[in-house]
Scaffold this motif. Structure first.
Motif, short mmCIF file in Angstrom:
data_model
loop_
_atom_site.label_atom_id
_atom_site.label_comp_id
_atom_site.label_asym_id
_atom_site.label_seq_id
_atom_site.Cartn_x
_atom_site.Cartn_y
_atom_site.Cartn_z
N PHE A 124 39.76 34.54 40.11
CA PHE A 124 39.60 35.90 39.84
C PHE A 124 38.75 36.45 40.72
O PHE A 124 37.89 35.76 40.93
N ARG A 125 38.76 37.48 41.13
CA ARG A 125 37.57 37.94 42.11
C ARG A 125 36.06 37.79 41.25
O ARG A 125 35.27 38.17 41.59
N LEU A 126 35.87 37.58 40.09
CA LEU A 126 34.30 38.08 40.02
C LEU A 126 34.22 35.81 39.47
O LEU A 126 33.00 35.92 38.82
N GLY A 127 34.90 35.47 40.09
CA GLY A 127 34.48 33.57 40.02
C GLY A 127 35.27 32.70 39.31
O GLY A 127 36.00 32.67 39.53
N THR A 128 34.95 33.13 37.73
CA THR A 128 35.76 32.25 37.00
C THR A 128 36.19 32.77 36.24
O THR A 128 36.35 34.33 36.03
N THR A 129 36.91 32.19 35.55
CA THR A 129 37.94 32.37 34.63
C THR A 129 37.47 32.97 33.54
O THR A 129 37.69 34.61 32.99
N ARG A 130 36.60 32.76 32.90
CA ARG A 130 35.19 33.79 31.52
C ARG A 130 35.51 34.46 32.34
O ARG A 130 34.91 35.44 31.48
N ALA A 131 34.02 34.97 33.17
CA ALA A 131 33.94 35.85 33.94
C ALA A 131 34.59 37.60 33.52
O ALA A 131 34.46 38.12 32.82
N TRP A 132 36.19 36.52 34.58
CA TRP A 132 36.87 37.58 34.37
C TRP A 132 37.30 38.19 32.83
O TRP A 132 37.67 39.11 32.83
#
Length: 152
Positions: A124-132
């Motif tokens: 995901f472009r924000l790095g982690t699944t959680r951030a997305w």
């Protein structure tokens, strides 16, 4: 850290969860190819309203394929075979819904599923699944709401 697999959570709760949404879960015997698996190996497969998995199938894979069936238009569900992706929007909604559904599986939950998605290599472009999920998934959430699987 390895990801949770079907042998870790069993098939009963997963079968019941999918059944509540009008889907069938078929357990594939060890050593046999998984019907309808896009990626092959231990990845879950789908044909029509049926999701296929073995005991070594990652739970995130099972939930991902089931979520594909749930977010796609009803007229495509009965005829889908192996390749479920229709659009980037549908793929994002699938990722979102699989995280939501994880809370309905004992011993899994959204937090663990997001960790497993990161471990497996979802990007995901924000790095982690959680951030997305928490900061960048508004369109995916809206898609899942429109499909009727979560309240708005």
């Amino acid at each position: 850290m390895d990801v949770l697999r079907m042998r870790d959570v069993g098939f009963a709760a997963s079968r019941e969860l999918l059944s509540r949404h009008g889907l069938e879960l078929v357990e594939v015997a060890e050593g046999h190819a998984i019907p309808g698996s896009y990626w092959g190996d231990e990845e879950a497969g789908l044909i029509g309203l049926t999701v296929y998995a073995r005991s070594d199938t990652p739970v995130h894979s099972l939930l991902h394929e089931a979520s594909h069936l749930l977010v796609m238009p009803a007229e495509r569900r009965a005829t889908v075979h192996t390749d479920a992706t229709d659009s980037i929007e549908e793929e994002d909604a699938t990722c979102y819904l699989q995280i939501v559904l994880a809370d309905d599986l004992p011993g899994v939950g959204a937090e663990r599923l997001m960790q497993d998605m990161d471990t497996w290599g979802y990007t995901f472009r924000l790095g982690t699944t959680r951030a997305w999920f928490e900061s960048d998934a508004a369109e995916a959430r809206a898609y899942v709401i429109k499909a009727g699987y979560i309240a708005g």
